[in-house]
Design an enzyme around this catalytic site. Structure first.
Site, PDB file in Angstrom:
ATOM      1  N   CYS A  68      -7.969 -27.409   4.323  1.00  0.00           N
ATOM      2  CA  CYS A  68      -8.539 -27.286   5.663  1.00  0.00           C
ATOM      3  C   CYS A  68      -7.737 -27.977   6.753  1.00  0.00           C
ATOM      4  O   CYS A  68      -7.545 -27.411   7.839  1.00  0.00           O
ATOM      5  CB  CYS A  68      -9.978 -27.790   5.673  1.00  0.00           C
ATOM      6  SG  CYS A  68     -10.182 -29.563   5.355  1.00  0.00           S
ATOM      7  N   HIS A 107     -13.875 -32.390   6.110  1.00  0.00           N
ATOM      8  CA  HIS A 107     -13.560 -30.992   6.413  1.00  0.00           C
ATOM      9  C   HIS A 107     -13.190 -30.875   7.878  1.00  0.00           C
ATOM     10  O   HIS A 107     -13.850 -31.455   8.742  1.00  0.00           O
ATOM     11  CB  HIS A 107     -14.725 -30.063   6.089  1.00  0.00           C
ATOM     12  CG  HIS A 107     -14.414 -28.631   6.385  1.00  0.00           C
ATOM     13  ND1 HIS A 107     -13.377 -27.956   5.766  1.00  0.00           N
ATOM     14  CD2 HIS A 107     -14.952 -27.746   7.273  1.00  0.00           C
ATOM     15  CE1 HIS A 107     -13.308 -26.733   6.240  1.00  0.00           C
ATOM     16  NE2 HIS A 107     -14.247 -26.580   7.163  1.00  0.00           N
ATOM     17  N   ASP A 122     -12.819 -21.487  11.863  1.00  0.00           N
ATOM     18  CA  ASP A 122     -12.496 -22.217  10.632  1.00  0.00           C
ATOM     19  C   ASP A 122     -11.798 -21.277   9.652  1.00  0.00           C
ATOM     20  O   ASP A 122     -12.427 -20.389   9.084  1.00  0.00           O
ATOM     21  CB  ASP A 122     -13.786 -22.765  10.023  1.00  0.00           C
ATOM     22  CG  ASP A 122     -13.549 -23.636   8.807  1.00  0.00           C
ATOM     23  OD1 ASP A 122     -12.388 -23.783   8.384  1.00  0.00           O
ATOM     24  OD2 ASP A 122     -14.541 -24.183   8.277  1.00  0.00           O
TER      25      ASP A 122
END
Length: 270
Positions: A68, A107, A122
């Site tokens: 991420c 995250h 995302d």
């Protein structure tokens, strides 16, 4: 700096380079198909660097993927180069976490402005990442090229949920607080180097295609088809290498110790 021409070629984007919602949607759709989620560097005890030059060298020109922090920071650089207003935020993961468990902010996600509205963006949540931007003010079901998503208010947090097999599943919770590079560096160190991190102790990979998703967890390969269900099988070491190269489109040259790691994972439980 990120080589924008090379990035567009990497994901197969040849549309207008403008800061419109259509551009954002196209990039968000194409990115997860071309640049796989993967954690080979933490697995092999290699450093994960977040500076723009390293992201460009690894994810754009090196044929690799990332997790991420890498994926969303790369995407942020690209979007800013196209004129979008972007800010970074962090979240606490809830997917596959027992209810009531407090997780750290490990995250990364983005908040992007497009045509007067704010979107949660995302491209780095692995097998359940959204393949389209989510309008931040909407609380209804939002369509993406894959599963529907929604944003749910909870106290002072916003929970991102995906509709999987007809049921809503919580992915992560965020307060949308703006982050600085040092926040990402701290989270990146934990995920890439902490001895208890799942990214250090096992193999994870994911990639989306139209109508399906591929996911790898250690030696277990899953193929999720949006209309025809899912299948899962256990891979041996040779099949693991082939899957990483062929299904996940990851360039594997120069990864010392990979075959040893894959052999260890193949011998473990599925």
């Amino acid at each position: 700096m990120i080589d924008l021409d090379a990035y567009c070629a990497r994901i197969g984007y040849d549309g207008p380079r403008t800061s419109t919602l259509a551009t954002l949607r196209d990039l968000h759709h194409l990115h997860p198909q071309a640049i796989a989620f993967e954690n080979l560097d933490p697995l092999l005890k290699r450093p994960v660097r977040l500076d723009a030059a390293s992201l460009d060298a690894k994810l754009v020109k090196g044929g690799r993927g990332g997790y991420c922090f890498e994926q969303n920071l790369l995407f942020a650089h690209v979007l800013r180069a196209l004129g979008f207003k972007v800010r970074e935020a962090t979240a606490r993961v809830r997917w596959n976490v027992p209810p009531g468990t407090q997780t750290p902010r490990v995250h990364a996600l983005l908040i992007v402005e497009a045509e007067g509205k704010s979107y949660l963006v995302d491209v780095g949540f692995g097998g359940n990442m959204a393949t389209g931007p989510l309008e931040l003010k909407s609380r209804g079901e939002q369509a993406t090229p894959h599963e529907p998503f929604r944003l749910v208010d909870e106290d002072r947090r916003l929970v991102v949920e995906a509709k999987i097999d007809g049921q809503w599943a919580s992915l992560y919770a965020t307060d949308l607080a703006e982050c600085i590079p040092a926040d990402f560096e701290l989270g990146n160190w934990f995920t890439s180097a902490h001895p208890q991190s799942i990214f250090v102790n096992g193999l994870l990979a994911a990639r989306a295609e139209p109508g399906r998703r591929y996911a790898l967890a250690n030696n277990a390969l899953s193929v999720h088809r949006l209309k025809d269900g899912s299948e899962r099988r256990t891979l041996n070491a040779c099949e693991l290498r082939d899957a990483l190269a062929d299904l996940f489109k990851i360039r594997l040259d120069g990864l010392d110790g990979l075959d040893t790691a894959l052999a260890r994972l193949a011998d473990g439980p599925a």
